[in-house]
Scaffold this motif. Structure first.
Motif, mmCIF file in Angstrom:
data_model
loop_
_atom_site.group_PDB
_atom_site.id
_atom_site.type_symbol
_atom_site.label_atom_id
_atom_site.label_comp_id
_atom_site.label_asym_id
_atom_site.label_seq_id
_atom_site.Cartn_x
_atom_site.Cartn_y
_atom_site.Cartn_z
ATOM 1 N N ALA A 316 1.126 -1.189 0.184
ATOM 2 C CA ALA A 316 -0.074 0.056 -0.031
ATOM 3 C C ALA A 316 0.902 1.332 0.103
ATOM 4 C CB ALA A 316 -0.893 0.077 1.121
ATOM 5 N N ILE A 346 -2.346 -1.570 -3.549
ATOM 6 C CA ILE A 346 -3.381 -0.637 -2.646
ATOM 7 C C ILE A 346 -3.019 0.720 -2.726
ATOM 8 C CG2 ILE A 346 -4.556 -0.474 -0.570
ATOM 9 C CD1 ILE A 346 -3.448 -3.227 0.323
ATOM 10 N N PRO A 525 -6.567 -8.622 -4.777
ATOM 11 C CA PRO A 525 -7.205 -7.361 -4.261
ATOM 12 C C PRO A 525 -8.425 -7.211 -4.256
ATOM 13 C CG PRO A 525 -5.311 -7.022 -5.892
ATOM 14 C CD PRO A 525 -5.677 -8.570 -6.146
#
Length: 578
Positions: A316, A346, A525
């Motif tokens: 992320a 992310i 995801p």
């Protein structure tokens, strides 16, 4: 339907004495995220001195801001804020109400050229004469989206327009005196200026070849989102003058394309070009030099290998800005494409005082397989730092789509208020140890490393993570944010380190460098939610990556975030680096 809006101010003298009011007028704008600042004196170059007006060219729309009976003076440009100054001097008798014209806003477009014509109409000046024409490639067809620049014979900047989908353009030239036109577009060489005559003016850009890139996964043959960079073997032609307002790729790159479908076709001048096709940290890249002939297409096939095994881990970036932040001009779609092309799993939107969710954009692009987008906020105080609020969903019934109001509040109570939001977000201290209290909480609160506390009025330890790495590596932070984080850990405060890009301009600051890699136990995801990402971060089972992938385990398989009690004994950690 008027093109001009007059803004009037009223002043009342409630004192028994006559007043001679002398004030500086401050005129500030947060508009450069979606439009280009332009002035008649300097074009799109940085303004200076006294100016007839300040304008903002937003493409199809624009406006000019000016003061009645006086010029406006340029002050400064900082973090997306443009500041100008005027002055007033008004004697006001006791008990008198005095009204005066403060400023004028003139709306116009399209482009700078249309704005200049609007100003002339408002001022009852004769319009400049309309010039039409078509932009074409030498030996080829029409060129859409080319800038068309107008200068006088000495090169002084006069106006700017753009060609449409058929290559046609319209611009206005002075009715007297010599002027000339130049067409300009990335990937094509500029040609000598063409004098404006009585009829249409045909403009050309240099003949180009094309580089056609196809990127696939070496193992599966599936199309692969990638970043494509093209660097000419010889230095490209000089960037256009600053007055023209064209932003080109940095570092002598001719193109930086985020090819999220695995396909890209890019115009380039004839000659040798280095083509780099990449997909972030985990994939091998293609670095190939090709020779391109004008009028022909050169194919580049990139079969990339996923050479770093990150099974069960997704990464992320909690700190990404788009043009919903006043100090960024990157469109949201462009930012999301950049994140996915660079292999970020992310991407988390982090706008100043505004909530944006990247996930609907990812779904519109059909890229859910590759990434999960999240909403958050960079809570941006002007006095005691900036903070990531992760997650916080946009809510249409709230101001700024739900951004948390910090004005008039202090951290100890306010941090509790943040945690009480509907999404139960965690709080990340962004760029905590900078030079100013404006952006850095540890600086504002005067964190004492010996006690791991600060000014009682401002200090609270109710946060979950510290952005130890902000667009930077370990060595850059060893004596700053890293030392501050270790001070907290040494005093028993279990907060986690994250690394984020804080990308405002993807031209020079790519998304996901560094990134925080969280262990979820799967690689899909589409199984993620904002709550799972929040909880995974709060667990501490993550590693910050600036390029290397690390797997760290304790003697019994403990993962990051776990606590080992070893007393005075030695212990052994297993560290695998890829």
């Amino acid at each position: 339907g008027s093109e001009r809006l007059k803004i009037r101010l009223g002043l009342r003298n409630d004192t028994p004495e006559a007043l001679d009011l002398k004030l500086d007028q401050m005129h500030g704008f947060f508009h450069s995220n979606k439009s280009d600042l332009v002035t008649p004196e300097r074009g799109f170059d940085k303004p200076s001195g006294k100016l007839a007006w300040a304008g903002f060219d937003g493409g199809e729309w624009g406006f000019a801001w000016r003061l009645p009976d006086q010029p406006i003076s340029y002050g400064l440009d900082i973090s997306g804020f443009q500041y100008f100054v005027g002055s007033i001097s008004k004697p006001i008798a006791p008990g008198e109400d005095h009204f005066f014209d403060h400023a004028e806003l003139i709306a116009g477009g399209p482009y700078y050229d249309g704005l200049r014509e609007a100003v002339r109409r408002v001022d009852n000046e004769a319009p400049w004469r309309e010039v039409k024409g078509t932009v074409t490639e030498q030996g080829g067809g029409p060129v859409a989206g080319a800038y068309v620049h107008l200068t006088d014979a000495q090169g002084a900047y006069l106006s700017r327009s753009m060609s449409d989908a058929q290559g046609n353009y319209v611009i206005h030239a002075p009715p007297t005196g010599a002027s000339q036109l130049v067409a300009s577009k990335q990937g094509f060489t500029r040609q000598p200026p063409v004098a404006v005559g009585e009829g249409p003016v045909a403009l050309t850009v240099g003949a180009a070849g094309r580089i056609e890139v196809t990127a696939t996964d070496e193992a599966t043959g599936e199309a692969l989102p990638v970043r494509v960079q093209v660097i000419p073997a010889t230095a490209p032609e000089a960037d256009p003058p600053a007055a023209w307002g064209e932003e080109r790729p940095a570092d002598q790159r001719l193109h930086q394309e985020f090819a999220v479908t695995g396909q890209a076709t890019l115009p380039v001048p004839a000659g040798s070009h280095r083509v780099v096709v990449s997909r972030g940290y985990e994939w091998e890249l293609l670095d190939q030099t090709v020779t391109v002939t004008a009028g022909q297409t050169t194919a580049v096939t990139a079969k990339l290998r996923h050479s770093v095994d990150t099974t069960g881990v997704m990464c992320a970036d909690f700190h990404i800005h788009s043009f919903q932040s006043a100090d960024s001009h990157d469109p949201i779609v462009h930012k999301v494409k950049g994140a996915i092309a660079d292999g970020l799993d992310i991407p988390v939107s982090s706008e100043h005082e505004w909530i944006v969710d990247f996930q609907p954009v990812i779904e519109q692009l059909g890229l859910q397989k590759w990434a999960f987008g999240m909403p958050s906020e960079e809570l941006t105080t002007f006095t005691w730092g900036h903070f990531g609020v992760v997650p916080i969903r946009p809510r249409a019934d709230r101001v700024n789509l739900g951004a948390v109001d910090w004005i008039g509040k202090e951290p100890p109570a306010f941090f509790k208020e943040v945690h009480a939001q509907d999404d139960k977000p965690l709080l990340i201290i962004n760029h905590p140890s900078g030079d100013t209290a404006f952006s850095s909480y540890f600086k504002a609160a005067k964190l004492n490393r010996e006690t791991a506390t600060g000014n009682p009025k401002l200090w609270s330890n109710e946060f979950e993570a510290v952005e130890v790495f902000n667009d930077s590596d370990l060595e850059a932070n060893r004596d700053g944010s890293l030392a501050d984080w270790f001070a907290l850990l040494n005093h028993g405060q279990k907060v986690w380190a994250v690394g984020s890009s804080d990308s405002h301009s993807i031209r020079t600051s790519p998304v996901g460098y560094p990134r925080s890699c969280i262990r979820f136990g799967h690689d899909d995801p589409q199984k993620l939610t904002p709550e799972l990402v929040r909880d995974g971060t709060q667990s501490g089972n993550l590693v910050v990556s600036g390029g290397l992938s690390m797997t760290v385990k304790g003697p019994a398989g403990e993962a990051p975030g776990a606590t080992l009690v070893v007393g005075d004994a030695e212990t052994t950690l297993s560290v695998e680096v890829q």
